[in-house]
Each structure stands twice: as C-alpha cells, then as structure tokens.
Design an enzyme around this catalytic site. Sequence first.
Site: not given
Length: 205
Positions: A52-53
């Site tokens: 997840i960025s």
Amino acid sequence: MQFLFALRSRGVTDERVLHAMEGVDRARFLRGLFASRAYDDVPLPISCGQTISQPSIVGLMTQALEVEPRHKVLEVGTGSGYQAAILSKLARRVYTVDRFRTLVSQAQTVFDALGIANITAMTGDGSHGLPEQAPFDRILLTAAAEDPPGPLLAQLRVGGIMVLPVGQSDTIQNLIRVRRTETGLDYDELSTVRFVPLIEGLGED
C-alpha cells in the site's frame, strides 16, 4: 490534523484531495501488525507480495490527476483498495482492476463495509485497460511501466489525464502525467517514485 499537516508539508495542497483523504481511514485497508502503522507516511506490505503506497504519494498522484465530480476514472492496480476509495470521493465512477483475485476480493469487502457504491472492482490484466468501459476521463496506474501502455492511452478521452510511474522496476522511476489533446499527447515529469512493476497476465493468488 497531524495527518493533513504531513500531507501538506509534502506538497499535497488541493483542498478536495485533502478532504477526500481525511475521509478515508487507511487502517481499514491494512491487516495484522501493520494496521498500527496506518498513519505513518510509509509504504506497507499487503497480501500477494504487494504494497500500500505511502499517503503522501497517494495524495500527490491524486492531486496530479485533477479529478472532477463527473469523471469516470480507471485505476490499474487495486492493491489494498485505499487509492480507489479516495478516488471514489472525487469522481462519479471508479473502475479498478488488479491481476490478483485475492486483492480484489479483500478490497471489495472493505468497500462494502464502508458503504462505497461507486467503485467497480474486478480481476484482470490491467495493462490492457477496460476497453468495454472506455473512454475514461482519468487513468491512474499504481504500478510502473517502462512506457505508458498503448492500450491505456487509447482508452483516454481527449482532454483526459493519465498519471503513472515510468521506469525500470529496479531503479528510481519518474511519476509522469500525460494529457491527451486534440493534436496528441503532452507529458509532464512530476517526481521520482518507486512502485512495483506493471506485469501482464493474471496473478496466482
């Protein structure tokens, strides 16, 4: 407020984007031990070997996309679903596709729990886009391609914007914005980033 201050300090200044991000709890998209780090500005592991960025990168990419309330958006790389949830607060309709069935299923579970009804999530080869739903006003890739994929550029409406990381998977990549005009394509380099590579075909999970 501290979360928003951190985003602003890293260049996310669009009030609509900040409001959308304030309304999406990143912790809902993380599992196990990593959920406790949901508010840190770092990428974190999720299922299927993906990530997840970090919130500031999500904010900068969303800001660069310039989403308007009537837009139809394609996201390539559903991942946790966090980015799609933010886009859903800005656009009329979001289509998101991922090569991993597990990730799509997990993201859909969160969308349902949050009552988000304007996201269509599906398993597929995102490098080919969704021609049956084209054209799109905006296209966002959350995986790095060596060049902007031709099939996706073809699905971008005149006046539309695509934002994506470009570069080799083992080097620093450039985040670029592509605008389709009446006469062709205009490119802007925005920043350096690092994303997982865009891979053709379906995943095994």
